[in-house]
Design a protein around this motif. Structure first.
Motif, PDB file in Angstrom:
ATOM      1  N   GLY A 124      -6.914  -0.276   2.347  1.00  0.00           N
ATOM      2  CA  GLY A 124      -6.030  -1.270   2.849  1.00  0.00           C
ATOM      3  C   GLY A 124      -6.330  -1.391   4.394  1.00  0.00           C
ATOM      4  O   GLY A 124      -6.341  -2.841   4.627  1.00  0.00           O
TER       5      GLY A 124
ATOM      6  N   ILE B 258       0.995  -1.103  -0.216  1.00  0.00           N
ATOM      7  CA  ILE B 258       0.028  -0.083  -0.094  1.00  0.00           C
ATOM      8  C   ILE B 258       0.884   1.282   0.151  1.00  0.00           C
ATOM      9  O   ILE B 258       0.703   2.200  -0.825  1.00  0.00           O
TER      10      ILE B 258
ATOM     11  N   THR C 214     -10.826  -6.947  -2.005  1.00  0.00           N
ATOM     12  CA  THR C 214      -9.537  -6.070  -1.529  1.00  0.00           C
ATOM     13  C   THR C 214      -9.299  -5.238  -2.653  1.00  0.00           C
ATOM     14  O   THR C 214      -8.194  -4.070  -2.144  1.00  0.00           O
TER      15      THR C 214
ATOM     16  N   ASN D  24      -7.042  -5.107  -4.856  1.00  0.00           N
ATOM     17  CA  ASN D  24      -5.605  -5.309  -5.028  1.00  0.00           C
ATOM     18  C   ASN D  24      -5.050  -6.731  -5.561  1.00  0.00           C
ATOM     19  O   ASN D  24      -5.464  -7.432  -4.809  1.00  0.00           O
TER      20      ASN D  24
END
Length: 433
Positions: free
Chosen positions: A295, A73, A339, A341
């Motif tokens: 995050g 992150i 998420t 990500n």
């Protein structure tokens, strides 16, 4: 020894609230800027903090900050800030206009967007980062849209499509590395298996962009003045990317080089240069905060059992090798939706995907390809992902508007499903092969 987290469907409630507020409010009102992303995230985080009464509040705050401070992150935040600075300095010295006009002068309008897609593919494979590619090329895409009759959302879709090509295939991409490591295979084996599945998708994507922009030249002006010296910062970024230089060095070098060019040509003063860098940082602050808070929210959901619930729910429905591949695809896709990500999604789903591949004799190169393909599919389409937010921020449009033009992420998902259905390519299927 780390305590096993129990699956809990209710732990996904904060994420559902975030999606409902962010996307639902836009659908209801017709304005996707009505609900600020940060406000939706804060509300979702507040709900997550109120859940799981067995954990004290201070521990939950620690989980939130650890999630927001994850190395991936923070690295993303640094890239955002540097990319914003490079974009502002390049714009301030006239590099963007000259780069766009150079392309307009030598390429017919029908090939501009195809060329933008191919260049994005080339850079992303070289840099190994979709976000770095996007923030470097999005200003060029915006400039092309402004000087032609091409829809700005379509140009941003071309940038994202090319960026996700490299994110899925580059040997230095963090997603590719994560897929290979979790499945215990070789990088070259994964690349070979992956390439044959996604190549048709890339070709079809280029054809689609060509068809959609075949008459783009009709709105162009006759003359497009450019200065080759001003193009050099973008050329330098491209060359360093091709050489495989770390994206941080690439962006730092781009900022410095663009500033030197501007100072030599008298386009900016030293104070202007510093101001442009500061403006670039400021332009990315909102995006950086979204990445950090998202995050943190993901970590809270994980600690409350939401991610474990998703993994268990999908894995228990698998009963054969084809189902195993679909299960791997479903695992990484679902976790990626939660998420935002794909690297984190692959790392999270990877160990279970490895168990599935071992159980049903699926070749590691095959399972690694499924993880990376479907992770890239979701990441290139979710409107709250870093890639979509980045292009939307540069173009000042809603990320929802860009989604319909992200053809490559759509097509690699379809290619992946066809590869599972028709057992293609044959040499990648089982360990025995």
């Amino acid at each position: 020894m780390e305590q096993q987290i129990k699956g809990n469907a209710w732990a996904l409630l904060p994420f559902a609230i975030f999606i409902l507020l962010f996307i639902g409010s836009g659908i209801l009102t017709g304005d996707f800027y009505k609900m600020p992303v940060l406000v939706a995230l804060f509300i979702a985080i507040a709900v997550a903090l109120m859940m799981n009464r067995k954990t004290d509040f201070q521990t939950k705050i620690t989980q939130l900050t650890e999630g927001g401070g994850h190395p991936n992150i923070i690295l993303m935040v640094v890239i955002f800030l540097l990319a914003g600075a490079f974009a502002k300095v390049a714009e301030g010295v006239g590099a963007v206009d000259s780069t766009v006009n150079l392309g307009l002068s030598f390429l017919p309008g029908s090939l501009l967007i195809v060329g933008l897609f191919v260049i994005a593919c080339f850079i992303s494979v070289s840099m190994g980062t979709s976000v770095g590619t996007i923030v470097a090329l999005a200003p060029v895409g915006l400039g092309i849209a402004e000087q032609t009759d091409v829809n700005v959302a379509l140009t941003m879709g071309a940038v994202i499509s090319g960026a996700m090509f490299g994110d899925n295939l580059s040997v230095i991409s963090d997603t590719t590395i994560a897929a290979v490591r979790t499945q215990g295979t070789e990088m070259k084996e994964k690349f070979r298996a992956n390439f044959f599945i996604v190549l048709p998708a890339a070709i079809i994507t280029a054809i689609i962009f060509f068809i959609l922009t075949a008459d783009a030249s009709s709105a162009m002006q006759n003359e497009h003045p450019y200065n080759l010296i001003k193009v050099l910062p973008y050329l330098a970024v491209l060359l360093f990317a091709i050489a495989g230089v770390n994206v941080i060095y690439v962006l730092l070098g781009g900022i410095l080089f663009a500033g030197i060019v501007g100072l030599i040509l008298g386009e900016i003063s030293m104070m202007d240069y510093i101001t442009l860098i500061g403006d670039g940082f400021v332009s990315m602050q909102n995006l950086a905060m979204i990445a950090i808070l998202l995050g943190g929210l993901v970590e809270l959901i994980k600690q409350n059992g939401g991610i474990e619930f998703l993994l268990q729910s999908i894995s228990k429905r698998i009963n054969n090798d084809r189902g195993g591949e679909l299960g791997i695809a479903g695992l990484v896709s679902t976790v990626n939706f939660s998420t935002a990500n794909n690297t984190i999604a692959i790392i999270t789903a990877g160990p279970l995907a490895k168990q599935i591949s071992d159980r049903f004799d699926i070749a590691p190169r095959r399972s690694a390809s499924m993880l990376d393909i479907f992770g890239s599919t979701v990441q290139g389409l979710i409107p709250y992902g870093a890639q979509m937010l980045a292009v939307a921020g540069v173009a000042s449009i809603s990320p929802i508007a860009v989604v319909p033009y992200c053809f490559y992420p759509m097509l690699i998902g379809i290619s992946g499903l066809l590869a599972i259905a028709f057992r293609f390519p044959r040499f990648t299927i089982t360990k025995k092969d």
